[in-house]
Design a protein around this motif. Structure first.
Motif, PDB file in Angstrom:
ATOM      1  N   GLU A  24       0.818  -1.335  -0.046  1.00 58.02           N
ATOM      2  CA  GLU A  24       0.080   0.068  -0.055  1.00 58.02           C
ATOM      3  C   GLU A  24       0.810   1.184   0.046  1.00 58.02           C
ATOM      4  N   LYS A  25       1.998   1.401   0.736  1.00 58.72           N
ATOM      5  CA  LYS A  25       3.109   2.438   0.811  1.00 58.72           C
ATOM      6  C   LYS A  25       3.589   2.617  -0.451  1.00 58.72           C
ATOM      7  N   LEU A  26       4.112   1.493  -0.883  1.00 59.01           N
ATOM      8  CA  LEU A  26       4.461   1.830  -2.453  1.00 59.01           C
ATOM      9  C   LEU A  26       3.634   2.119  -3.621  1.00 59.01           C
ATOM     10  N   PHE A  27       2.384   1.695  -3.359  1.00 68.17           N
ATOM     11  CA  PHE A  27       1.077   2.213  -4.267  1.00 68.17           C
ATOM     12  C   PHE A  27       0.899   3.774  -4.223  1.00 68.17           C
ATOM     13  N   GLU A  28       0.789   4.178  -2.777  1.00 68.29           N
ATOM     14  CA  GLU A  28       0.713   5.584  -2.488  1.00 68.29           C
ATOM     15  C   GLU A  28       2.080   6.280  -3.257  1.00 68.29           C
ATOM     16  N   LEU A  60       4.053   9.868  -7.162  1.00 68.86           N
ATOM     17  CA  LEU A  60       5.027  10.481  -8.223  1.00 68.86           C
ATOM     18  C   LEU A  60       4.308  10.687  -9.572  1.00 68.86           C
ATOM     19  N   MET A  61       3.196   9.772 -10.017  1.00 70.35           N
ATOM     20  CA  MET A  61       2.370   9.939 -11.026  1.00 70.35           C
ATOM     21  C   MET A  61       1.737  11.446 -11.299  1.00 70.35           C
ATOM     22  N   MET A  86      -4.129   6.971 -12.723  1.00 66.74           N
ATOM     23  CA  MET A  86      -4.449   6.254 -11.475  1.00 66.74           C
ATOM     24  C   MET A  86      -4.587   7.411 -10.418  1.00 66.74           C
ATOM     25  N   GLU A  87      -5.117   7.364  -9.221  1.00 67.55           N
ATOM     26  CA  GLU A  87      -5.389   8.288  -8.463  1.00 67.55           C
ATOM     27  C   GLU A  87      -4.940   7.807  -6.944  1.00 67.55           C
ATOM     28  N   ALA A  88      -4.158   8.506  -6.292  1.00 72.08           N
ATOM     29  CA  ALA A  88      -3.733   8.244  -4.984  1.00 72.08           C
ATOM     30  C   ALA A  88      -4.993   7.828  -4.000  1.00 72.08           C
ATOM     31  N   THR A  89      -4.649   6.980  -3.234  1.00 67.64           N
ATOM     32  CA  THR A  89      -6.004   6.690  -2.129  1.00 67.64           C
ATOM     33  C   THR A  89      -5.651   6.975  -0.930  1.00 67.64           C
ATOM     34  N   GLY A  90      -6.306   7.733  -0.051  1.00 63.01           N
ATOM     35  CA  GLY A  90      -5.997   8.101   1.286  1.00 63.01           C
ATOM     36  C   GLY A  90      -5.420   9.401   1.078  1.00 63.01           C
TER      37      GLY A  90
END
Length: 83
Positions: free
Chosen positions: A30-34, A39-40, A79-83
């Motif tokens: 989850e942290k890597l995805f965030e 970054l994107m 994609m969008e950040a979650t949280g």
């Protein structure tokens, strides 16, 4: 301290490649995805207004000395950040 606060800093090399760390191998998924989402988002915001067409052609995520994993650039850009 700035990196922990969410500051994203990246530069292009002479062949227009971006090299930027998004975390460590010990990070949770989850942290890597965030971090990747942030970054994107930063790359999208930094896109020059005059740039037309595909701004990001290819994305590869890799460890320092490991093999690369190709990421779908179209899906990553939307994609969008979650949280």
């Amino acid at each position: 301290n700035e990196a922990k606060a969410g500051r994203v800093e990246f530069r292009l090399d002479k062949t227009a490649n971006i090299h930027v760390p998004i975390g460590k191998a010990s990070f949770e998924e989850e942290k890597l995805f965030e971090n990747f989402s942030a970054l994107m988002d930063a790359i999208r915001k930094a896109k020059p207004s005059g740039a037309k067409g595909n701004y990001i052609k290819r994305i590869v995520v890799t460890t320092t000395m490991g093999p690369g994993v190709k990421i779908d650039a179209t899906q990553a850009q939307s994609m969008e950040a979650t949280g």
